[in-house]
Structure formats: structure tokens, C-alpha cells
Design an enzyme around this catalytic site. Structure first.
Site, PDB file in Angstrom:
ATOM      1  N   GLU A 282      39.039  29.961  46.104  1.00 59.81           N
ATOM      2  CA  GLU A 282      38.915  29.324  47.420  1.00 59.81           C
ATOM      3  C   GLU A 282      37.559  29.586  48.052  1.00 59.81           C
ATOM      4  O   GLU A 282      37.175  30.731  48.301  1.00 59.81           O
ATOM      5  CB  GLU A 282      40.020  29.811  48.373  1.00 59.81           C
ATOM      6  CG  GLU A 282      39.973  29.136  49.730  1.00 59.81           C
ATOM      7  CD  GLU A 282      41.183  29.425  50.595  1.00 59.81           C
ATOM      8  OE1 GLU A 282      41.235  28.912  51.720  1.00 59.81           O
ATOM      9  OE2 GLU A 282      42.098  30.155  50.141  1.00 59.81           O
TER      10      GLU A 282
ATOM     11  N   LYS B 205      46.219  25.532  50.747  1.00 60.74           N
ATOM     12  CA  LYS B 205      47.565  25.746  51.277  1.00 60.74           C
ATOM     13  C   LYS B 205      48.530  24.908  50.450  1.00 60.74           C
ATOM     14  O   LYS B 205      48.389  23.681  50.371  1.00 60.74           O
ATOM     15  CB  LYS B 205      47.658  25.354  52.750  1.00 60.74           C
ATOM     16  CG  LYS B 205      47.235  26.448  53.709  1.00 60.74           C
ATOM     17  CD  LYS B 205      48.142  27.643  53.601  1.00 60.74           C
ATOM     18  CE  LYS B 205      47.616  28.814  54.409  1.00 60.74           C
ATOM     19  NZ  LYS B 205      48.426  30.020  54.141  1.00 60.74           N
TER      20      LYS B 205
END
Length: 467
Positions: free
Chosen positions: A272, A288
Site C-alpha cells: 500500500e 480497503k
């Protein structure tokens, strides 16, 4: 050997921070190789830092470059103030022919550094002993373009102020690093298997998830990220470098890192991006929504489609996108914040993720550290609204997160930046090992399913460490 924090020499302290010294780096191309192969040879050096795009599958969109440095000219702790001060002392114009990072700071920012920006209570429990920030400034480094398969050494001559002396130092330090990088590789040390176990009973995590759902129904928050921690005593003779090499082979990721902060090692397999800054263009890529990879092509496709069509996971992702749009709007030009990609599927070795991309154009006069202050910690690992979510996290989690859910990466002398969110990260303290995973809790969360999501995120790492 651990690195010893060292301030810059007195003669490098400038009269004012608005008079930076302009650098003219010395650059030498060298034969391309996988820099990870030399980590065992360099492990004894203070401040070893490896930002790793994890070949053999470099991602030209979010990765593709690796950076290797050691023996920093300064190690600074204490938050954003000192970070900004030291970066302001030097400046350089980036060479577009080279990878983006061409000298400057590589560092680790703890999640709890966010408490210095807002009034948020401290976590309960004992920390692993990492400082709130570990920012190491390198005068010489090696950079690798894994897509073009090219490599360079870049040497700036920092901290010398006199141009002639700075040039002489730059050439000397380049030769020093080149001699190390061309030395015969040595094998990694013995890798000790270690079993990390949940720090608390499973039922305790389920109860905390249920408590967050209650907060959501009461209107306190829309979402909060609750972490599940695994830990073990650090075995005698545990070798962080050999463990990192084993982990990156088992689970490569585009924002991996192996960093010796001097107080402990950060071994990260993050996928990420937190913040990237190129010129004035900003990008963040929140993750997410997670599903494990299937054991057959059919099961893998089913799980991927399940994630892509899940209203819950999409809602969770969109909430964080809105939060990050708001954070970036604080420091970007009006109406420049945009979302070119929303809830795209991204597949990794162990999991599928939903990933969005948020971009913006930084306002004039705003620096990389200003951008960090406005957005830290990343919304994907806090929740929304951010401050109230952080308060609830501090109330419910039983130990400080430390570097986990913080950030690692670089800020260059030219003002460029690329940082990760420190997820999928093994923290190696002096006495303890810690690995955590988090789940985004929303109104319709099922505690048992959130627990399973955490296990899916770190199951591959736990198995690799124990094998």
C-alpha cells in the site's frame, strides 16, 4: 551492530533554513543486479535501509525502483519539526534519467506520531521501544530500475558546505559504496524459525469488534480499523536480514522494506502506497477490502468476484477515499483532488484487495513534510472520522502500534517523496517480535469474519516465519 544517532556536523548548520545549499551529485552507472543479494554483506553497517520493489515481478505502475543505503550522515528523531529542518538545508534538481529518489532521507514514522498532530490519548501497554520517528539522511546511495534493469550510485557530498570539498567527499563516498557493492556476495545467516501467536484470546478481539459496531450505531464513527497482534520473544541469534530475504521470496510486494532504525528492525511486505509526490503531483492508494487467494483457479476467481461485488467492502473503501480527499484538499490546489480509480481489484501472492487511487496538485509553497502533517496517519488504517476513530482505537487496542500502521519511505533533497503504509510488517525489537493485521469495522461487520480477514492478511507471513 546498531546505528548510533548522529547530528550533522556543526559546519553544516546554515545561518537560515531558507538558504539551502545546491547540490550537484556525482553519478556512476554500474551493472544491474538484485540488491537484496548483498544485504547479508551490508547487514553490519549502521543505518542499513533497503526500499524494495521486490523483483522478480516489479510493478511499473506503483513500484519498479529499489534503493539501498547505509552509514547515514545523520539520524534524527523527534517528529516533523526536525525532519523539515534538516531537509531544508540542501536542495538538488532531479535528473530525469535516474530513478526518482536521488539522495536525502529514508525513514520510519510511527503510527503514534499522529498523536502529536491531534489531541488523541496514548495506547495502553508496553511498546517495542521504537522512537516516534527515525529519519536517516544519506549522502550516498544506490538506486535500481527493475523494469529497465539498470543501476546507479548517486553521491551528493553532504554535509560539506564548500563546493570543492563537497565534490571530493562525493567522489570518495561513491568509491566506498562501489567497493561494497562489487564485493563477492556472502550467504545469509541461519534463519531461525519462530512461531508468533495471538497476543490475546480470540474472544477478546471479537468483543472489541462488537464494541466498535456499537460506537457506529451510536453515531460516533462510520468506520474504525481494529488491529489483531501476534507476538513472540525474539530468539537468541535471530537474524533480521535472513528473515527478510525469506519473507520477500515467499510474499513479494511493491513497497517492501528492510530498515535498521538503530532501535530495532522494520521488515515490511507492504503493498500500500501512502503518499507519492512528484513535482507538485500527489497520489495516495488506499486499500480497503480483502479476500484470500483461492487454492484453485476456479476458487480464486470466485473470491475475486465476491470481493468486487461486495457492498460492504466497496462502502468501506469509499468511506476512506472520501476521508483522503478531504485530507488532500487541505494542502492541494482548489478543485484539483480527483479519484481516477475507485475500488479496483489488485491481486497479490496471498490476497486480493480493493484499491482506489486519489490524486491532487499540491498548492504553491507546500512541502512534502507539510503534506505528511496534513494526512498522517493514513486514513485506511484509522477510520472515519479520523480523530474519533483514533480515540476509539487507543481505547480498545492493548498495546501501542509502533511503526505498524505508520509509514516508511523517502523524501529527496529535490522535494520528491514516496512512502508506504506499514502493513504486513514484522517489527523486530531488542527482545520481542510483533506482527499485526487490521480490519476495517463498519456497521454490518460480523466479528468472526473480521477476525478471519486479519488471519488471511498475515497468514502467509506467519507460515513463512515458522517454516
Amino acid at each position: 551492530m546498531t546505528s548510533v544517532p548522529r547530528p550533522l556536523p556543526p559546519d553544516s548548520v546554515l545561518a537560515t533554513s531558507d538558504q539551502p545549499v545546491s547540490l550537484n551529485p556525482v553519478v556512476r552507472e554500474m551493472p544491474y543486479f538484485d540488491p537484496a543479494s548483498l544485504l547479508p554483506l551490508l547487514a553490519h553497517l549502521p543505518g542499513l535501509a533497503f526500499l524494495d520493489s521486490a523483483p522478480p515481478r516489479p510493478d511499473p505502475v506503483v513500484g519498479g525502483f529499489s534503493y539501498l543505503a547505509a552509514d547515514p550522515v545523520a539520524t534524527v528523531t523527534g517528529g516533523f519539526g526536525p525532519l523539515s529542518e534538516y531537509l531544508s538545508r540542501w536542495t538538488t534538481k532531479a535528473d530525469p534519467r535516474l530513478p526518482p529518489f536521488q539522495g536525502g532521507m529514508i525513514g520510519v514514522l510511527e503510527y503514534d506520531l499522529g498523536r502529536t498532530l491531534e489531541t488523541v490519548p496514548a495506547h495502553r501497554g508496553e511498546s517495542l521501544g521504537f522512537p516516534s520517528s527515525s529519519c536517516m539522511y544519506y549522502d550516498v546511495m544506490a538506486s535500481f530500475d527493475h523494469v529497465a534493469r539498470r543501476a546507479w550510485i548517486v553521491s551528493t557530498g553532504v554535509p560539506e558546505l564548500d563546493p570543492e570539498r563537497r565534490g571530493a567527499r562525493a567522489r570518495k563516498r561513491l568509491r566506498w559504496l562501489e567497493s561494497l557493492l562489487t564485493a563477492p556476495a556472502v550467504p545469509a545467516g541461519d534463519r531461525l524459525p519462530v512461531t508468533l501467536t495471538e497476543a490475546e484470546p480470540r474472544e477478546a478481539y471479537l468483543e472489541r469488534v462488537a464494541r466498535i459496531v456499537e460506537y457506529i450505531h451510536a453515531g460516533d464513527i462510520c468506520q474504525a480499523n481494529l488491529s489483531l497482534r501476534f507476538e513472540a520473544d525474539r530468539p537468541a541469534g535471530f537474524d533480521p536480514v535472513s528473515s527478510y530475504l525469506h519473507l520477500r521470496e515467499a510474499q513479494p510486494a511493491p513497497f517492501s522494506a528492510c530498515i535498521n532504525t538503530g532501535n530495532g528492525w522494520v521488515l515490511s511486505l507492504s503493498m500500500e502506497r501512502f503518499l507519492s509526490l512528484r513535482g507538485r503531483e500527489v497520489e495516495t492508494r488506499p486499500i480497503k477490502g480483502t479476500r484470500p487467494r483461492g487454492t484453485t483457479p476456479e476458487e480464486d476467481a470466485r473470491l475475486q468476484n465476491e470481493l468486487a461485488t461486495s457492498p460492504k467492502d466497496r462502502s468501506e473503501n469509499v468511506m476512506i477515499v472520501d476521508l483522503l480527499r478531504n485530507d488532500l484538499s487541505k494542502v492541494c490546489e482548489p478543485h484539483s483532488v480527483r479519484v481516477p480509480s475507485l475500488c479496483a481489484i489488485e491481486s497479490h501472492t496471498a490476497v486480493h484487495h480493493l484499491v482506489s487511487t486519489v490524486q491532487g496538485t499540491l498548492a504553491p509553497g507546500v512541502t512534502a513534510t507539510d503534506l505528511l502533517r496534513a494526512t498522517f496517519p493514513g486514513g485506511s488504517i484509522t477510520g472515519a472520522p479520523k480523530i474519533r476513530a483514533m480515540e476509539i482505537i487507543a481505547e480498545l487496542e492493548t498495546a501501542p502500534r509502533g511503526p505498524y500502521c505508520g509509514s516508511a519511505g523517502y523524501i529527496g533533497w529535490d522535494g520528491s517523496m514516496d512512502t508506504s503504509i506499514l502493513i504486513r510488517t514484522l517489527l523486530v525489537g531488542q527482545k520481542r517480535l510483533s506482527l499485526s493485521a487490521g480490519a476495517g469495522i463498519v456497521a454490518d461487520s460480523v466479528p468472526e469474519q473480521e477476525h478471519e480477514e486479519c488471519l488471511a492478511k498475515v497468514g502467509g507471513i506467519l507460515a513463512a516465519l515458522a517454516s
